[in-house]
Design an enzyme around this catalytic site. Sequence first.
Site, PDB file in Angstrom:
ATOM      1  CB  CYS A 133      -0.975  -0.053   1.167  1.00 46.60           C
ATOM      2  SG  CYS A 133      -2.373   1.086   1.006  1.00 46.60           S
ATOM      3  CG  HIS A 162      -3.428  -3.742   3.239  1.00 47.46           C
ATOM      4  ND1 HIS A 162      -2.521  -3.262   4.159  1.00 47.46           N
ATOM      5  CD2 HIS A 162      -3.957  -2.650   2.619  1.00 47.46           C
ATOM      6  CE1 HIS A 162      -2.512  -1.945   4.125  1.00 47.46           C
ATOM      7  NE2 HIS A 162      -3.365  -1.544   3.195  1.00 47.46           N
ATOM      8  CD  GLU A 222      -1.349  -6.363   5.585  1.00 49.12           C
ATOM      9  OE1 GLU A 222      -1.855  -5.281   5.918  1.00 49.12           O
ATOM     10  OE2 GLU A 222      -0.875  -6.566   4.446  1.00 49.12           O
TER      11      GLU A 222
END
Length: 263
Positions: free
Chosen positions: A114, A214, A216
């Site tokens: 990001c 993202h 994660e």
Amino acid sequence: MPQPPLIGLTTYLAHAQWGEWDLPAAVLPAAYADCVQAAGGRTVLLPPAAPATAADVVGRLDAIVLTGGEDVDPALYGAVPHPRTGPPVRERDAWERAVLAAGLARDIPVLGVCRGMQLMNVHAGGTLIQHLPDTVGHHGHNPYRGHFCAHAVTTVPGTRIGALLPGTRQVATHHHQAVDRLGAGLIVAARAADGTVEALESTRQRFAVGVQWHPEMGADAPVVRALVAAAAFAADTDEAPVAGRKEHTARSSPDRIFPAQVS
């Protein structure tokens, strides 16, 4: 037996509250460390510090993750701040640019997430769209404050990201800025349906990729596993013990590349 690669994660520097304390703190969502550790890496946090120390810090790492966070200062790409651009966080910008520069100089694996991808583009001389709804006409990349949402991205065949995540898939998103003009040595590796650049990668480094989403928070763990695999590969092939500490040799041989795919 080879040691797991050590991967540095950049952090916010923010005021935080926990227990009876209300103090400045180095802050990072736990999901970043969790996903790297689940992929077999070891993690260390890199809170903003003096840029002059970055080369020494990065010299002890096997890979870097430039994490998400605040808007990059528009002054770094010669722009006037948009009314919707957040206040500059110059200490973090300066630190992370120094960390990135040191990582690229050593040619260790780098993943920008990001804000981290946007910083990679700015560092390479590129620019940013400061408020994406002005350009695409909708808020689909950041519909709710404080929540990740999903939208589709399509990767570019022939790129590293395209090999890891072929075709079109849903990703976890939360951003109101995006890449505008690409920086030198970077190529687009994924786009959203509205044309927004969703991933980029370097043509000059062995593994330097950025994703606007993202990983994660989503189901696209191959991106993180590829980073950890690349870090382990580099550490295993390029390490040489010197006076009891780990040193890395120069990585200039064109026939030595990081693994392209990790399932």
